[in-house]
Write a protein that holds these residues in place. Structure first.
Motif, PDB file in Angstrom:
ATOM      1  N   PRO A 169       0.806  -1.228   0.000  1.00 25.23           N
ATOM      2  CA  PRO A 169       0.000   0.000   0.000  1.00 25.23           C
ATOM      3  C   PRO A 169       0.832   1.267   0.000  1.00 25.23           C
ATOM      4  O   PRO A 169       0.380   2.309  -0.503  1.00 25.23           O
ATOM      5  CB  PRO A 169      -0.834  -0.125   1.290  1.00 25.23           C
ATOM      6  N   ALA A 170       2.033   1.217   0.569  1.00 26.12           N
ATOM      7  CA  ALA A 170       2.880   2.409   0.582  1.00 26.12           C
ATOM      8  C   ALA A 170       3.320   2.796  -0.827  1.00 26.12           C
ATOM      9  O   ALA A 170       3.598   3.967  -1.097  1.00 26.12           O
ATOM     10  CB  ALA A 170       4.105   2.172   1.465  1.00 26.12           C
ATOM     11  N   GLN A 171       3.395   1.817  -1.749  1.00 23.49           N
ATOM     12  CA  GLN A 171       3.795   2.075  -3.124  1.00 23.49           C
ATOM     13  C   GLN A 171       2.599   2.207  -4.067  1.00 23.49           C
ATOM     14  O   GLN A 171       2.638   2.950  -5.044  1.00 23.49           O
ATOM     15  CB  GLN A 171       4.691   0.932  -3.628  1.00 23.49           C
ATOM     16  N   ASN A 172       1.530   1.462  -3.753  1.00 25.18           N
ATOM     17  CA  ASN A 172       0.406   1.354  -4.686  1.00 25.18           C
ATOM     18  C   ASN A 172      -0.820   2.150  -4.249  1.00 25.18           C
ATOM     19  O   ASN A 172      -1.648   2.521  -5.079  1.00 25.18           O
ATOM     20  CB  ASN A 172       0.016  -0.117  -4.848  1.00 25.18           C
ATOM     21  N   GLY A 173      -0.975   2.373  -2.934  1.00 28.47           N
ATOM     22  CA  GLY A 173      -2.161   3.041  -2.422  1.00 28.47           C
ATOM     23  C   GLY A 173      -3.059   2.085  -1.664  1.00 28.47           C
ATOM     24  O   GLY A 173      -2.829   0.875  -1.635  1.00 28.47           O
ATOM     25  N   PRO A 174      -4.113   2.598  -1.031  1.00 25.37           N
ATOM     26  CA  PRO A 174      -4.967   1.765  -0.174  1.00 25.37           C
ATOM     27  C   PRO A 174      -5.835   0.779  -0.934  1.00 25.37           C
ATOM     28  O   PRO A 174      -6.366  -0.162  -0.346  1.00 25.37           O
ATOM     29  CB  PRO A 174      -5.836   2.800   0.551  1.00 25.37           C
ATOM     30  N   SER A 175      -6.030   0.992  -2.234  1.00 26.39           N
ATOM     31  CA  SER A 175      -6.769   0.046  -3.070  1.00 26.39           C
ATOM     32  C   SER A 175      -5.835  -0.522  -4.121  1.00 26.39           C
ATOM     33  O   SER A 175      -4.993   0.193  -4.663  1.00 26.39           O
ATOM     34  CB  SER A 175      -7.950   0.738  -3.755  1.00 26.39           C
ATOM     35  N   ALA A 202     -20.158  -1.733  -2.302  1.00 27.62           N
ATOM     36  CA  ALA A 202     -19.042  -2.614  -2.612  1.00 27.62           C
ATOM     37  C   ALA A 202     -18.880  -3.743  -1.607  1.00 27.62           C
ATOM     38  O   ALA A 202     -19.123  -3.576  -0.405  1.00 27.62           O
ATOM     39  CB  ALA A 202     -17.743  -1.804  -2.671  1.00 27.62           C
ATOM     40  N   ASP A 203     -18.449  -4.890  -2.122  1.00 28.55           N
ATOM     41  CA  ASP A 203     -18.092  -6.042  -1.304  1.00 28.55           C
ATOM     42  C   ASP A 203     -16.768  -6.570  -1.833  1.00 28.55           C
ATOM     43  O   ASP A 203     -16.718  -7.201  -2.890  1.00 28.55           O
ATOM     44  CB  ASP A 203     -19.188  -7.115  -1.393  1.00 28.55           C
ATOM     45  N   GLU A 237      -7.228  -5.451  -1.549  1.00 27.40           N
ATOM     46  CA  GLU A 237      -8.157  -6.450  -2.082  1.00 27.40           C
ATOM     47  C   GLU A 237      -7.604  -7.167  -3.313  1.00 27.40           C
ATOM     48  O   GLU A 237      -6.931  -6.571  -4.154  1.00 27.40           O
ATOM     49  CB  GLU A 237      -9.493  -5.785  -2.421  1.00 27.40           C
ATOM     50  N   ASP A 238      -7.919  -8.478  -3.389  1.00 27.47           N
ATOM     51  CA  ASP A 238      -7.638  -9.250  -4.598  1.00 27.47           C
ATOM     52  C   ASP A 238      -8.776  -9.132  -5.602  1.00 27.47           C
ATOM     53  O   ASP A 238      -8.632  -9.517  -6.765  1.00 27.47           O
ATOM     54  CB  ASP A 238      -7.423 -10.726  -4.257  1.00 27.47           C
ATOM     55  N   GLY A 239      -9.913  -8.634  -5.155  1.00 25.38           N
ATOM     56  CA  GLY A 239     -11.048  -8.462  -6.054  1.00 25.38           C
ATOM     57  C   GLY A 239     -12.314  -8.176  -5.273  1.00 25.38           C
ATOM     58  O   GLY A 239     -12.289  -7.926  -4.062  1.00 25.38           O
ATOM     59  N   GLY A 240     -13.427  -8.214  -5.963  1.00 26.11           N
ATOM     60  CA  GLY A 240     -14.714  -7.974  -5.328  1.00 26.11           C
ATOM     61  C   GLY A 240     -15.760  -7.572  -6.335  1.00 26.11           C
ATOM     62  O   GLY A 240     -15.506  -7.535  -7.546  1.00 26.11           O
ATOM     63  N   ALA A 369     -14.906   6.056  -2.715  1.00 27.77           N
ATOM     64  CA  ALA A 369     -16.265   5.703  -2.293  1.00 27.77           C
ATOM     65  C   ALA A 369     -16.424   4.189  -2.178  1.00 27.77           C
ATOM     66  O   ALA A 369     -17.097   3.696  -1.258  1.00 27.77           O
ATOM     67  CB  ALA A 369     -17.275   6.271  -3.284  1.00 27.77           C
ATOM     68  N   ILE A 370     -15.804   3.437  -3.078  1.00 27.10           N
ATOM     69  CA  ILE A 370     -15.870   1.974  -3.017  1.00 27.10           C
ATOM     70  C   ILE A 370     -15.207   1.460  -1.739  1.00 27.10           C
ATOM     71  O   ILE A 370     -15.738   0.577  -1.055  1.00 27.10           O
ATOM     72  CB  ILE A 370     -15.219   1.362  -4.272  1.00 27.10           C
ATOM     73  N   LEU A 371     -14.056   2.010  -1.390  1.00 26.25           N
ATOM     74  CA  LEU A 371     -13.382   1.593  -0.163  1.00 26.25           C
ATOM     75  C   LEU A 371     -14.230   1.918   1.061  1.00 26.25           C
ATOM     76  O   LEU A 371     -14.341   1.107   1.991  1.00 26.25           O
ATOM     77  CB  LEU A 371     -12.014   2.268  -0.058  1.00 26.25           C
ATOM     78  N   GLU A 372     -14.840   3.112   1.068  1.00 26.62           N
ATOM     79  CA  GLU A 372     -15.693   3.476   2.200  1.00 26.62           C
ATOM     80  C   GLU A 372     -16.922   2.576   2.273  1.00 26.62           C
ATOM     81  O   GLU A 372     -17.343   2.157   3.362  1.00 26.62           O
ATOM     82  CB  GLU A 372     -16.125   4.939   2.091  1.00 26.62           C
ATOM     83  N   SER A 373     -17.507   2.255   1.132  1.00 21.50           N
ATOM     84  CA  SER A 373     -18.676   1.382   1.106  1.00 21.50           C
ATOM     85  C   SER A 373     -18.336   0.002   1.648  1.00 21.50           C
ATOM     86  O   SER A 373     -19.112  -0.589   2.411  1.00 21.50           O
ATOM     87  CB  SER A 373     -19.218   1.272  -0.318  1.00 21.50           C
ATOM     88  N   HIS A 374     -17.184  -0.521   1.260  1.00 20.19           N
ATOM     89  CA  HIS A 374     -16.773  -1.830   1.774  1.00 20.19           C
ATOM     90  C   HIS A 374     -16.588  -1.799   3.285  1.00 20.19           C
ATOM     91  O   HIS A 374     -16.977  -2.742   3.991  1.00 20.19           O
ATOM     92  CB  HIS A 374     -15.477  -2.270   1.093  1.00 20.19           C
ATOM     93  N   ARG A 375     -16.023  -0.707   3.804  1.00 23.58           N
ATOM     94  CA  ARG A 375     -15.807  -0.593   5.245  1.00 23.58           C
ATOM     95  C   ARG A 375     -17.124  -0.479   6.002  1.00 23.58           C
ATOM     96  O   ARG A 375     -17.307  -1.074   7.062  1.00 23.58           O
ATOM     97  CB  ARG A 375     -14.932   0.629   5.552  1.00 23.58           C
ATOM     98  N   THR A 376     -18.055   0.296   5.462  1.00 30.27           N
ATOM     99  CA  THR A 376     -19.286   0.612   6.195  1.00 30.27           C
ATOM    100  C   THR A 376     -20.458  -0.282   5.832  1.00 30.27           C
ATOM    101  O   THR A 376     -21.500  -0.242   6.489  1.00 30.27           O
ATOM    102  CB  THR A 376     -19.684   2.074   5.933  1.00 30.27           C
TER     103      THR A 376
END
Length: 384
Positions: A169-175, A202-203, A237-240, A369-376
């Motif tokens: 994630p430090a090189q690529n980002g949180p997603s 998102a899932d 994530e590997d996918g979803g 928004a996808i990352l937030e949706s997956h979290r919440t």
């Protein structure tokens, strides 16, 4: 007009692809390349036959001979390099994602709006002839779109022994999967529809929470082994799967995976409208399927004589002479540098066919928004 002088920042897969495609254009001249060290830059310059080599990207941006810059670096460097190019007033073509998050991309959008130079994001799939044909036919023949569905699936991270810098994630980002390939699906479908994604549910899933990192780093899309490797915790994530709403109320869904055995680079979509369904698959890019209820189904082939004028302009060989991924990339660069030339001549540009910095920022907002949706575990609005 004299050729436009281009500098390349980066020396990996993206950079080599950009260089090959740029050299197929008659009005572009690659004059410089930059890497993380002077030694790597000079080796790349020898390999690609480029006259200037820089061990610091800032020196390339400051080179007065360089008029346009291609940012082909790791994701973590996209924002600072893009910002420096925009502030220098030079033309910019950035690999995606545009930045690490939408806060950074918002700043780039502001800088791009203030600049006299042109800038673009490397969403190359919208430059395939039959993707453009799908867009043209949809606008011409469909009154209402009911559903949009599809995905982007690969297998290069199928095994827990597969490792690459994109897993950091430090090189690529949180997603990872969503930002790297899901962003392509979102941009392509938004382009074809002429609509924006405004809400997501998102899932996501990390199939391999632990992977084995080799001590000697390999290249993207190359397999590695478990020998001489250490376990590493994986948080991206590997996918979803993602449900989406577009700005006109159209519903859609897409699935992303980097762990689907046998699928090498399959971006595909189907658009179900009132009178027809359009289907396209990047691994079979020279076919567009058109489904009908009250008549025979059709398959349109990539033949300039059969396509609409805009789509035909992106098909450079007769029917049966197949074109593919490298040609879509070339078409992006052809569109981008043709716009620069028209701007230099004082001509009106009209609607730009390539993804702008504003488009790249909107896609970053979708990823957030996808990352937030997956979290919440709820629907989340896309906020720019």
């Amino acid at each position: 007009m004299k050729p436009i002088n281009v500098g390349i920042i980066g020396t990996g897969f993206s950079a080599s692809s950009h260089i090959e495609a740029l050299r197929r254009l008659p009005f572009v001249n690659i004059v410089a390349i930059a890497s993380s060290s002077q030694e790597k830059a000079e080796e790349a310059a020898r390999r690609f036959g480029i006259p200037k080599a820089y061990g610091d990207y800032r020196a390339l941006i400051d080179d007065p001979d360089v008029e346009a810059v291609h940012n082909c670096t790791r994701n973590v460097l996209h924002f600072p390099i893009n910002k420096a190019v925009l502030e220098a007033g030079k033309h910019l073509l950035s690999e995606k994602p545009l930045a690490m998050d939408s806060e950074q991309s918002a700043e780039l959008k502001r800088l791009a709006e203030q600049s006299e130079s042109l800038s673009a994001v490397c969403f190359n799939y919208r430059h395939y002839p039959l993707v453009v044909e799908a867009k043209e036919r949809l606008a011409r023949e469909a009154k209402r779109v009911h559903f949009v569905y599809g995905g982007y699936v690969q297998d290069w991270l199928l095994y827990d022994t597969d490792y690459n810098w994109r897993l950091d994630p430090a090189q690529n980002g949180p997603s990872r999967a969503i930002a790297d390939i899901g962003s392509h699906w979102c941009d392509t479908v938004q382009y074809v529809l002429g609509k924006k994604i405004v809400e997501v549910f998102a899932d996501l899933r990390t199939v391999h929470p632990v992977r084995y990192k080799p001590k000697h780093e390999g290249s993207t899309f190359t397999a590695s082994g478990a020998q001489d490797a250490e376990p590493v915790r994986i948080d991206t994530e590997d996918g979803g799967s993602v449900l989406v709403h577009f700005d006109d109320g159209t519903h859609g869904a897409f699935t992303i995976s980097q762990v689907s055995a046998g699928r090498k680079n399959r971006l595909y979509f189907e658009i179900a409208a009132d009178e027809m369904t359009l289907a396209w698959d990047q691994e079979h890019p020279n076919r567009l399927w058109i489904g009908r209820r009250s008549g025979p189904n059709e398959e349109i082939v990539r033949d300039p004589a059969l396509l609409s004028p805009r789509a035909a302009s992106l098909a450079h060989y007769p029917g049966g002479h197949e074109e593919g991924w490298p040609d879509g990339l070339k078409n992006l660069f052809l569109d981008f540098y043709s716009a620069i030339i028209r701007k230099q001549r004082g001509e009106a540009l009209g609607e730009l066919p390539f993804a702008t910095i504003a488009d790249g920022h909107h896609t970053m907002a979708i990823v957030d928004a996808i990352l937030e949706s997956h979290r919440t575990k709820r629907w989340v609005r896309v906020v720019e």
